[in-house]
Scaffold this active site. Sequence first.
Site, mmCIF file in Angstrom:
data_model
loop_
_atom_site.group_PDB
_atom_site.id
_atom_site.type_symbol
_atom_site.label_atom_id
_atom_site.label_comp_id
_atom_site.label_asym_id
_atom_site.label_seq_id
_atom_site.Cartn_x
_atom_site.Cartn_y
_atom_site.Cartn_z
ATOM 1 N N ARG A 138 -33.239 -77.084 49.743
ATOM 2 C CA ARG A 138 -32.424 -76.670 50.881
ATOM 3 C C ARG A 138 -32.687 -75.196 51.156
ATOM 4 N NH1 ARG A 138 -26.367 -74.548 50.322
ATOM 5 N NH2 ARG A 138 -25.802 -74.309 52.506
ATOM 6 N N GLY A 168 -15.594 -76.834 52.798
ATOM 7 C CA GLY A 168 -15.835 -76.576 51.388
ATOM 8 C C GLY A 168 -15.650 -75.098 51.138
ATOM 9 N N GLY A 186 -17.816 -72.923 51.937
ATOM 10 C CA GLY A 186 -18.137 -72.580 53.317
ATOM 11 C C GLY A 186 -17.571 -73.665 54.202
ATOM 12 N N GLU A 246 -26.194 -84.177 50.898
ATOM 13 C CA GLU A 246 -27.298 -83.337 51.353
ATOM 14 C C GLU A 246 -28.572 -83.604 50.566
ATOM 15 O OE1 GLU A 246 -24.830 -79.377 52.787
ATOM 16 O OE2 GLU A 246 -25.193 -79.691 50.643
ATOM 17 N N ASN A 299 -30.592 -77.882 45.609
ATOM 18 C CA ASN A 299 -29.704 -77.389 46.666
ATOM 19 C C ASN A 299 -28.972 -76.173 46.104
ATOM 20 O OD1 ASN A 299 -27.669 -76.928 48.536
ATOM 21 N ND2 ASN A 299 -27.167 -79.081 48.809
ATOM 22 N N HIS A 338 -24.947 -75.904 57.778
ATOM 23 C CA HIS A 338 -24.513 -77.180 57.190
ATOM 24 C C HIS A 338 -25.239 -78.363 57.834
ATOM 25 C CE1 HIS A 338 -20.639 -74.878 56.123
ATOM 26 N NE2 HIS A 338 -21.328 -75.055 55.014
ATOM 27 N N HIS A 362 -17.000 -80.051 58.162
ATOM 28 C CA HIS A 362 -17.522 -79.849 56.805
ATOM 29 C C HIS A 362 -16.719 -78.716 56.183
ATOM 30 C CE1 HIS A 362 -20.761 -79.629 53.671
ATOM 31 N NE2 HIS A 362 -20.182 -78.455 53.522
ATOM 32 N N ARG A 406 -15.005 -65.891 53.170
ATOM 33 C CA ARG A 406 -15.594 -65.368 54.400
ATOM 34 C C ARG A 406 -14.575 -65.392 55.531
ATOM 35 N NH1 ARG A 406 -20.772 -69.154 54.551
ATOM 36 N NH2 ARG A 406 -20.292 -69.842 52.430
#
Length: 398
Positions: free
Chosen positions: A96, A213, A215, A382, A10, A184, A211, A244
């Site tokens: 991923r 994190g 991101g 994940e 990942n 995600h 989610h 971001r």
Amino acid sequence: MTVPVIATFNTGSSSLKFSLYRAEEHALAERLLGGTLTGLGAHLKVDMDRTSEGHQRQFADALEKVDPAPEQLIPELARCLGAAVDGTVLIAAGHRIVHGGQSCDGPRLATPELLDALDKLSVFAPDHQPYNLAGVRSLAKQFPGLPQSLSFDTAFHSVQPREARQYALPRELTESGVQRYGFHGLSYAYIANALAKTFSDRPHRKTIVAHLGNGASLCAMQDGTSIATSMGLTALSGVPMATRCGDLDPGAVLYLIGSQKMTPEEVSDMLHHRSGLLGVSGISSDIRDLLASPAPEAEEALDVYTYRIAREVGSLTAALHGLDAIVFTGGVGENSQEIRRRICARLEWMGIELDDALNETGAGIISTRPSTIAVAVIPTNEEEVIAREAFSLCRDAA
């Protein structure tokens, strides 16, 4: 007797999670070991799971001799994983991939043609896609014939209604692929499968998963299926993140390029790497640093972050026509009781009431029994989703 195993990789913008799963004849079995590499491209650090601390030095010694880039690290990791547990044989690898575009609505076996097609989507995920694909290609060179599966972050959202995916742009642009995809998805797929167990005695048909994190995004699920999500064409959109910007008036981009004479590359770098929590605070992109800082700029960054997340909950509640439950996951969502408290405080008007003691533990349901909307923390996984998809594809192809 050899034990068949599946390795998963990942790859993120600055870290790489890896794991090894035992594969039985008809089902994926337990996770044997795993860990995380941080400092990709710079000062590499290996953190193994507590269950596999004995392998920490073995992996660190092997990897310190390798260029700290995913395309060099992944083949060496595969070798380390294959040798870490006696009697195992590597039968497949799962990866991923952030962006699958219009055609990849589920896992796919890697082929040179598919990788070439996915290259074209790198413009939409420049911090992730090139590294994801480089790892697949390098492993194919070092382990020719090893089946590799690709698990896409966008696939979970591919079932959303058209109205949720469509931008108000000329139709020809929409048909060419300029639409909302969402990301995600591997995390959301894992959480979707955990909802019934977590909310066994509480309503959860209409759930919003946050989610949070490095991101961050939110997803509205109806019966475990994605109905709407905060991210769009790229992983730059939605709520503010570590570096971001999240949603931004496109007129602002036109202004920066036109009036401020910034190049598209300069604007892209600013929006991806110098905005979000880092940009607002001017201090750090790390939630922990901002919570510990007495600076008003740090508090302002946290206010913007929690406000935008709470507002997104309102938007996704409208998409769901109601709300039964909220789930926090991801590094921040799972580990920061203060961020959970601040977000839920902004949603008290909906009838949300946290149990302070349960919120401090950060596991399972953390809302009070009278709370109109149940709130829970569910750690995501994940890698398990990647491994299960790899096992399924390779079994079907055998």
